[in-house]
Design a protein around this motif. Structure first.
Motif, short mmCIF file in Angstrom:
data_model
loop_
_atom_site.label_atom_id
_atom_site.label_comp_id
_atom_site.label_asym_id
_atom_site.label_seq_id
_atom_site.Cartn_x
_atom_site.Cartn_y
_atom_site.Cartn_z
N GLY A 74 0.81 -1.22 0.00
CA GLY A 74 0.00 0.00 0.00
C GLY A 74 0.84 1.26 0.00
O GLY A 74 0.54 2.23 -0.70
N GLY A 236 2.91 -3.42 -5.27
CA GLY A 236 1.92 -2.42 -4.86
C GLY A 236 1.83 -1.27 -5.84
O GLY A 236 0.74 -0.75 -6.11
N ALA A 240 -1.46 -0.19 -7.94
CA ALA A 240 -2.03 1.16 -7.93
C ALA A 240 -2.16 1.71 -9.34
O ALA A 240 -3.11 2.43 -9.68
CB ALA A 240 -1.16 2.07 -7.07
N TYR A 243 -5.30 -0.07 -10.72
CA TYR A 243 -6.55 0.44 -10.18
C TYR A 243 -6.77 1.89 -10.56
O TYR A 243 -7.90 2.34 -10.71
CB TYR A 243 -6.54 0.38 -8.64
CG TYR A 243 -6.48 -0.99 -8.03
CD1 TYR A 243 -7.25 -2.03 -8.51
CD2 TYR A 243 -5.67 -1.23 -6.93
CE1 TYR A 243 -7.21 -3.29 -7.92
CE2 TYR A 243 -5.62 -2.47 -6.33
CZ TYR A 243 -6.38 -3.50 -6.83
OH TYR A 243 -6.33 -4.72 -6.25
N GLN A 250 -5.53 -1.06 0.44
CA GLN A 250 -4.34 -1.68 -0.15
C GLN A 250 -3.24 -1.91 0.88
O GLN A 250 -2.24 -2.54 0.58
CB GLN A 250 -3.80 -0.82 -1.29
CG GLN A 250 -4.68 -0.91 -2.54
CD GLN A 250 -4.41 0.25 -3.49
OE1 GLN A 250 -3.37 0.88 -3.43
NE2 GLN A 250 -5.35 0.52 -4.36
N LEU A 255 -5.68 -7.54 3.45
CA LEU A 255 -4.83 -7.90 2.31
C LEU A 255 -3.61 -8.69 2.79
O LEU A 255 -3.20 -9.66 2.15
CB LEU A 255 -4.41 -6.64 1.55
CG LEU A 255 -3.62 -6.91 0.28
CD1 LEU A 255 -4.44 -7.75 -0.69
CD2 LEU A 255 -3.20 -5.61 -0.38
#
Lengths: 362, 253
Positions: A74, A236, A240, A243, A250, A255
């Protein structure tokens, strides 16, 4: 001998890679209208596979069970979102090193602290760090609170004006993600067979003995923690990009738990297992989601069943293919000893060695 | 201080209210086999753990080659050339014998990075590991995973791993524990062959082996040193007979 697999493993992996590479040839024909959507699913599975492999270095190879691995996943998304210019695309040439640097530094600081603990306390401290960041980004205004941050433009990969790969194009992005995941796999594959990897194996089996031999195990664990964090960060960042936003979910513990399940489902410590585990998990997720709103119930039951029947995960199924010979004579034996015999026959070779018991919690 | 390779002064280790090792003065002379005897709970293993850095002393000093080493972590002590084996079999079960020994040798030949950088170093690691296996008569088992071997062979591997670290001083905690008669004889012979090349500190309950191997013996009771001397001194000591051997005989009677 450890981490050396029979030929069927590379053959299978190459076959699967080839099938994925050739997706444009069969995707539209097989799936039709949904092929674009499915391509994005596949991209996500590759990203999660990379994420699961990075965790496997800690969980499977060293035996450090982390429940806060999504933190790096994240954090990288937020790094991408916050470092991207608002009205133009960033260049991946500096974005990728930046994300890796941020991941490495955070893994270094967090690892230096959490690696002072062991067993259940390690699980708890990793969870604590993950949740700390989760609540920070959920509440802070500069991270967009619980809405997260949008990433308007995917970074570009270009030399001068020449675009090498157009990441806005889903197919190009798919190939890019695939390349990154493949590179990460090859890197980890090399790493766990290297001298460094042998030290990690030694720490897994018996950290105390390693110290008595003269190894400062803390440093090796920290190095592995940083490598794992960087790869999770790359995953990650890709997620991102896919998405188009960075969101608190995230980096939440949900997760972290899911990726741990992918690793267990796939087979800890095998690298290719967690990669397959991520695909299996997402496919199950997708199938159950369409079946019922209570998909999590089905998911949980399936995971429990798989862990019971395949203690070494999907990798165990490939490394030790089940033998369908039943105790007693054929069907008669089955009736005599009941269906449990079926499971026993499959369990046989896949049962962990006695040394495996509880070693993660030493 | 003196000519001792390793010496302790006033070494004390407490666990809560229990004093496991109580003001122990202990000297190991270079090149000698020094056995530690004593009934269960006498503090022998605790003493070894203190010497190897796996436990920190509550009080007292440990000097190795006239340098203080108390308070150093175990891996630093090991790097100084003090190798040890444990009472419980302590090997890497999934690795082969050779890999077990390589792991032991590598950290004493510059570590992972040196082997990475230089082929010659990596080869040196291999050679030292193979030599250690050969000394322990395990060459034929080089490729066998450690967990696939018999208990006695695993104990031999443990000694091979200590040898692969090329130590000056070896601390062996009951190397013969749980072995059959034949295996005991074989390992006793092996340890005898090491005498002279290495300094050995040995905890052992097998009296025949102890008196065959050791040049000096320290007898511990309740955390304290009862008597230290040559094997003959210990044999003739009335204190030892009363407290340790005597009690033993009474129990038998």
């Amino acid at each position: 001998m450890l981490h050396r697999y029979p030929k069927r493993v590379p053959i299978m992996m190459l076959t699967l890679t080839a099938i994925l590479v050739l997706y444009p040839l069969w995707g539209a024909a097989l799936i039709g209208d949904g092929s674009e959507f499915f391509l994005e699913k596949l991209t996500l599975m590759l990203i999660l596979g990379l994420f699961a492999m990075s965790l496997d270095l800690l969980v499977g190879v060293i035996g450090l069970v982390s429940l806060g691995h999504a933190l790096f996943f994240g954090l990288a998304g937020y790094t991408l979102a916050m470092a991207s210019p608002s009205y133009s695309a960033a260049s991946l040439w500096w974005m990728m090193p930046l994300v890796m640097l941020v991941s490495a530094l955070s893994a270094l600081v967090i690892g230096a602290l959490v690696l002072r603990t062991r067993g259940i306390f390690f699980i708890m401290t990793t969870l604590a760090f993950g949740q700390m960041l989760y609540y920070l980004v959920s509440d802070a205004s500069f991270t967009g609170g619980s809405d997260g941050l949008f990433i308007m433009f995917k970074p570009t990969l270009a030399i001068g004006d020449l675009t090498l790969i157009d990441l806005e194009n889903p197919l190009h992005f798919f190939y890019f993600v695939m390349g990154v995941t493949l590179l990460a796999y090859l890197f980890l594959h090399w790493l766990i067979r290297s001298y460094f990897g042998q030290v990690l194996d030694g720490i897994h089996d018996n950290e105390h003995r390693m110290q008595a031999l003269g190894y400062a195990t803390y440093g090796y664990k920290l190095a592995a923690f940083v490598i794992s964090g960087v790869l999770a960060g790359v995953a990650g960042m890709l997620a991102a990009m896919q998405y188009g936003f960075a969101n608190p979910a995230q980096l939440g513990w949900h997760l972290s738990g899911e990726v741990l399940m992918m690793v267990i489902l796939g087979g800890m410590g095998t690298l290719f297992g967690p990669l397959l585990g991520a695909f299996a998990y997402e496919l199950l997720h997708y199938a159950f989601e369409h079946l019922t709103v209570y998909w999590q119930l089905l998911m949980g039951l399936t995971i429990i069943l798989i862990v019971l029947v395949l203690p070494k995960g999907l990798a165990g199924l490939i490394l030790d293919p089940p033998r369908f010979r039943l105790p007693g004579a054929g069907m008669k034996g089955l009736f005599r000893s009941g269906p449990a015999a079926l499971f026993k026959a499959r369990l046989g070779p896949a049962l962990p060695h006695e040394h495996d018991e509880g070693r993660h919690y030493e | 201080m003196n000519s001792a390779l390793l010496s302790t002064r006033g070494l004390t280790c407490r666990f809560g209210g229990l004093t496991a090792v109580d003001r122990v003065d202990f000297d190991v002379r270079p090149g000698q086999v020094h056995a530690i005897l004593g009934p269960n709970g006498a503090g022998k293993s605790t003493l070894i753990n203190l010497l190897s850095g796996e436990l920190r002393p509550s009080e007292g000093e440990i000097h190795y080659r006239q340098r203080p080493i108390h308070g150093l972590p175990a891996h630093r002590v090991a790097r100084l050339g003090i190798g040890r084996s444990h009472q419980k079999t302590n090997i890497f079960p999934r690795l082969s014998c050779l890999e077990n020994c390589r792991l032991a040798a590598r950290i004493h030949l510059g570590g992972v990075i040196a082997s990475w950088r230089s082929r010659a170093t990596a080869r040196q690691v291999d050679e030292r590991a193979e030599q250690a296996l050969a000394t322990c008569q395990l060459s034929h088992r080089a490729a066998t995973p450690a967990n696939a071997m018999s208990y006695g062979e695993q104990r031999q591997l443990q000694i091979a791993m200590v040898l692969a670290t090329a130590p000056t001083l070896m601390l062996l905690d009951e190397p013969l524990a749980g072995m059959g008669r034949e295996e005991t004889a074989r390992v006793t012979e092996l340890l005898g062959a090491l005498r002279g090349d290495y300094t050995l500190v040995l905890i052992e309950h097998d009296m025949d082996s102890v008196f065959a191997l050791a040049e000096r013996i320290t007898v511990m009771v309740d955390g304290r040193v009862l008597e230290t001397g040559t094997t003959d001194t210990i044999r003739g000591s009335s204190k030892v007979r009363d407290v340790y051997l005597g009690r033993h005989q009474q129990e038998e009677a």
